[in-house]
Design an enzyme around this catalytic site. Structure first.
Site, PDB file in Angstrom:
ATOM      1  N   LYS A   1     -18.531 -36.109 -64.950  1.00  0.00           N
ATOM      2  CA  LYS A   1     -18.343 -35.193 -66.078  1.00  0.00           C
ATOM      3  C   LYS A   1     -18.769 -33.772 -65.709  1.00  0.00           C
ATOM      4  O   LYS A   1     -19.799 -33.575 -65.054  1.00  0.00           O
ATOM      5  CB  LYS A   1     -19.172 -35.701 -67.260  1.00  0.00           C
ATOM      6  CG  LYS A   1     -19.023 -34.898 -68.545  1.00  0.00           C
ATOM      7  CD  LYS A   1     -19.829 -35.541 -69.670  1.00  0.00           C
ATOM      8  CE  LYS A   1     -19.694 -34.812 -70.979  1.00  0.00           C
ATOM      9  NZ  LYS A   1     -20.453 -35.450 -72.072  1.00  0.00           N
TER      10      LYS A   1
ATOM     11  N   SER B   1     -17.772 -36.454 -76.063  1.00  0.00           N
ATOM     12  CA  SER B   1     -17.398 -35.355 -75.208  1.00  0.00           C
ATOM     13  C   SER B   1     -16.968 -35.778 -73.805  1.00  0.00           C
ATOM     14  O   SER B   1     -16.320 -34.999 -73.107  1.00  0.00           O
ATOM     15  CB  SER B   1     -18.564 -34.373 -75.106  1.00  0.00           C
ATOM     16  OG  SER B   1     -19.698 -34.982 -74.496  1.00  0.00           O
TER      17      SER B   1
ATOM     18  N   SER C   1     -21.240 -39.679 -76.970  1.00  0.00           N
ATOM     19  CA  SER C   1     -20.255 -39.057 -76.071  1.00  0.00           C
ATOM     20  C   SER C   1     -19.825 -39.912 -74.889  1.00  0.00           C
ATOM     21  O   SER C   1     -18.845 -39.583 -74.220  1.00  0.00           O
ATOM     22  CB  SER C   1     -20.776 -37.710 -75.560  1.00  0.00           C
ATOM     23  OG  SER C   1     -20.681 -36.743 -76.573  1.00  0.00           O
TER      24      SER C   1
END
Lengths: 63, 478
Positions: free
Chosen positions: B79, B155, B179
């Site tokens: 990420k 996210s 997330s």
């Protein structure tokens, strides 16, 4: 007439030195009563004598 | 995707029995990224040179019987709020200093590389790991591989999409209020939010200091266990990292959950009006599967669940505002429209509200400890609905809506999102398995046992069933 929520939101955003768009201001005004109710809902009698879930270590070799 | 292993476990076996090489596997992933990333928005940066170099090294190692474990030679995504030495970290924002995290690896990435993993690049995140995917902020727009009109959630959307569409066999996400689990649920794979402090978060852009966690995302619970085994463990650079022994998470997966005590909360998680009936029924069917495997399923009451959701949101917003306030003041328009309002929400609360949220947190920890005293895990839906339509994204709902995930960040518990079906519209559904502190092995065991009985986690979205060109398709020997 300006609502109580609008007055509060304007003051809180000013205190935080944030300048938002008109549309964003309306979003905050619309959500503020529920956000406020959510915060007020945490003041439960059961929590009266709890310590906050925060830690601070005074030793100098820790962050 | 017929010839290429879907899971880390299968790929690890194929790498060892000579069915495939890491270079072949990595090339396939890179080609899929080339083909599908423009539509799916999974990766923001791809590092083919370092990835192929790591793959070549893995092949050489394995040929010489130097075996670093199941991640050796496995292509992964990271990420884009986690520092990696070979690609910039942007947090998908125009605001983050370009020098942030430049040229070095976060401890979790160091550990993956040491384990021989192949880092393919940086995966898309909602800006600063909050807000919502924004088609106007100039970064790749993440889309759900099961239906491009729907959200991939956030996210950690990019890692979620990459796993679901076979652009990577696994990867890292972060979770402050859901997330990791949201994208796992929306994209149809497994994702683990770890116990707070289980995995060091040094080298990650912070959102909620006392809520953030780095967690594994992959198709199966076994794959998540393999990732966790590598990234878990103390690191002094993270002041909140816990010095707790790391279990052998894959060895703990015995498929035997006979007698394991599963609590099903009767309130909030199954009775809120926002809960979609298809989600509810799929999770209840999942619980029946656990029952069929011998689990002892009991009803349990979780008082103040909605207050806990509010407390998590308040702490997240207040922590986030403290980190971002000066940039928000000076560069409001440089933030995405969804990000800035979610963070600025922190200004709506007082200092005493923040402390009260932390006091409620102490209280709620005892509530959950009491509710779980005679249980091993809780099972709930992961989210209220299947992935929402991007066009229907609603900021009021985002700020105030029901959430089944942030509650577990508030009390720091491990929680695994596991696919448990599909909606009538063809979108993945998910259930959440919540465990006691540092009992990741237990939640992964439940997830793994469940996944021995179902195949939801192995379904591949039609968009990802693309033929590969002959030049890059590896020749398989078995």
């Amino acid at each position: 007439m300006t609502s109580d929520a609008a007055i509060s939101v304007k003051a809180l955003l000013q205190a935080a030195q944030l300048t938002v768009t008109d549309e964003e201001f309306e979003l905050f005004v619309k959500t503020y009563p529920d956000l406020r109710a959510g915060a007020d809902g945490m003041y439960l009698p059961e929590v009266r004598y709890e310590e906050p879930g925060l830690n601070f270590d005074a030793r100098w070799n820790t962050a | 995707m017929t010839d290429i292993p879907l899971t880390i476990k299968d790929a690890a076996a194929a790498l060892r029995n000579g069915a495939i090489t890491s270079v072949d596997l990595t090339r396939v992933m890179l080609e899929r990224i080339d083909t599908l990333n423009p539509s799916l928005g999974a990766f923001i940066a791809v590092t083919p040179d370092t990835a192929l170099a790591a793959a070549r090294q893995a092949d050489a190692d394995l040929q010489q019987s130097v075996d670093k474990g199941p991640l050796h030679g496995i292509p992964l995504g990271v990420k884009d709020i986690i520092a990696t030495r070979d690609a910039p970290t942007t947090a998908n924002s125009h605001v983050l200093d370009p020098e942030w995290g430049a040229g070095w690896d976060a401890p979790v990435v160091e550990r993956l590389r040491t384990a021989g993993a192949v880092i393919l690049g940086k995966t898309v995140t909602s800006e600063f790991a909050c807000g919502a995917p924004d088609p106007d902020n100039g970064f790749p727009m993440p889309k759900n591989p099961w239906n491009l009109e729907h959200s991939a959630a956030g996210s950690s959307a990019g890692t979620g999409i990459a796993v679901a569409a076979g652009l990577a066999l696994g990867g890292l996400g972060t979770d402050t209020g859901g997330s990791v689990r949201g994208p796992a649920a929306s994209n149809g794979h497994t994702g683990l939010k770890v116990t707070f402090g289980r995995v060091p978060k040094f080298g990650c852009v912070p959102l909620g200091y006392s809520l953030d966690s780095v967690g594994p995302m992959a198709r199966t619970a076994w794959d998540c266990a393999a990732l966790l085994k590598v990234i878990a463990g103390y690191d002094p650079r993270d002041p909140t990292a816990a010095d707790v022994p790391v279990a052998d998470y894959t060895a703990a997966l015995t498929s035997n959950i006979r007698g394991l005590r599963v609590g099903v909360p009767t309130n909030y998680f199954f009775d809120v009006p926002d809960l979609d009936l298809e989600v509810k029924n799929a999770v209840l069917a999942g619980i029946e599967v656990l029952k069929g495997l011998g689990a002892d399923v009991r009803e349990v009451h979780i008082p103040h669940a909605e207050v806990a959701k509010n407390a998590n949101n308040l702490i997240l917003a207040a922590d986030g505002l403290a980190y971002h306030r000066d940039d928000l003041r000076d560069r409001w328009q440089s933030y995405g429209r969804y990000t800035r309002t979610v963070i600025a929400r922190g200004a709506m609360f007082t200092a005493s509200d923040y402390v009260q949220a932390q006091r409620f947190r102490s209280y709620f920890k005892k509530v959950i400890a009491s509710a779980m005293a005679d249980l091993d895990v809780l099972v709930t839906p992961t989210s209220t609905t299947p992935a929402e339509k991007i066009a229907d994204m609603n900021m009021t709902r985002r700020m105030l809506g029901v959430s089944f995930t942030g509650i577990w960040n508030l009390v720091g518990l491990p929680a695994l999102a596991v696919p448990c079906g599909f909606s009538s519209g063809g979108l993945p559904l998910s259930m959440q398995i919540v465990g006691k502190p540092f009992e990741e092995a237990t939640v992964l065991s439940v997830g793994d046992a469940y996944q021995q009985s179902v195949d939801w986690q192995l379904r591949v979205p039609p968009i990802a069933q693309v033929p590969l060109t002959s030049s890059s398709r590896p020749v398989l020997t078995s």
